[in-house]
Design a protein around this motif. Sequence first.
Motif, PDB file in Angstrom:
ATOM      1  N   LYS A  29       0.857  -1.198   0.000  1.00  0.00           N
ATOM      2  CA  LYS A  29       0.000   0.000   0.000  1.00  0.00           C
ATOM      3  C   LYS A  29       0.889   1.243   0.000  1.00  0.00           C
ATOM      4  O   LYS A  29       1.655   1.475   0.930  1.00  0.00           O
ATOM      5  N   SER A  34      -2.219   2.551  -6.902  1.00  0.00           N
ATOM      6  CA  SER A  34      -3.151   1.448  -6.738  1.00  0.00           C
ATOM      7  C   SER A  34      -2.752   0.316  -7.681  1.00  0.00           C
ATOM      8  O   SER A  34      -3.216   0.238  -8.809  1.00  0.00           O
ATOM      9  N   SER A  39      -0.057  -7.030 -10.973  1.00  0.00           N
ATOM     10  CA  SER A  39       0.182  -5.975 -11.963  1.00  0.00           C
ATOM     11  C   SER A  39       1.542  -6.204 -12.603  1.00  0.00           C
ATOM     12  O   SER A  39       2.466  -6.730 -11.978  1.00  0.00           O
ATOM     13  N   ASN A  47       4.240   3.893 -12.589  1.00  0.00           N
ATOM     14  CA  ASN A  47       3.777   4.547 -11.362  1.00  0.00           C
ATOM     15  C   ASN A  47       4.931   4.942 -10.437  1.00  0.00           C
ATOM     16  O   ASN A  47       4.727   5.202  -9.254  1.00  0.00           O
TER      17      ASN A  47
END
Length: 189
Positions: A29, A34, A39, A47
């Motif tokens: 987190k 997100s 992923s 990101n």
Amino acid sequence: MYSSINTSQMFAQVIDGQIMRLNLRRGAKIPGVSLGKNSSTADYISNGLYPIVGTKPTYDTNVSKVSGPTYNVVDHTVVKTYVVTDKSLGEMKISKREELGNVFSNKAVRPIVDTGLGFNAQGGYRDIDNELDVTHDITTDQLGLILTAIEISGASLINNKWTLSDAITSATTKEELFNIDTNTGWGII
């Protein structure tokens, strides 16, 4: 095409070329990000989470030491780097003395402790002159012989420790120090 994902891959958060956080696991987190465990690495990179690459090198702990890691941003990865350097003669002597202490404990102290003759259950010395351990079915004469053997062996072992310790102290080269074998001269206990 489906590609496998390295779920143990670690990432670093990079903002404007600066490393902000290290050792982030997939799915961690992170405020404003997100991403899930599944992923893709490309999604992580887009990101600002760059994969950390590099492993600690193997080296001979007797003659070398390692420092690091340091981290540097290179392209879209964070490279973890270690530096292996030779130990000084003084550092090698410290390591050799530690090795000698461990060998002495295993060759001299542990066999006596394992007999239960010289120590109480709390690890302190027992008053052997005034107490017989009822779990050992031995006579006072046998106990005296055992203690005499331990005393003679102990003196020999201590002398060997000091001989090796003197050799470590007087070594003038790394090769001479490296060739001191702390496992010799102990005899059989």
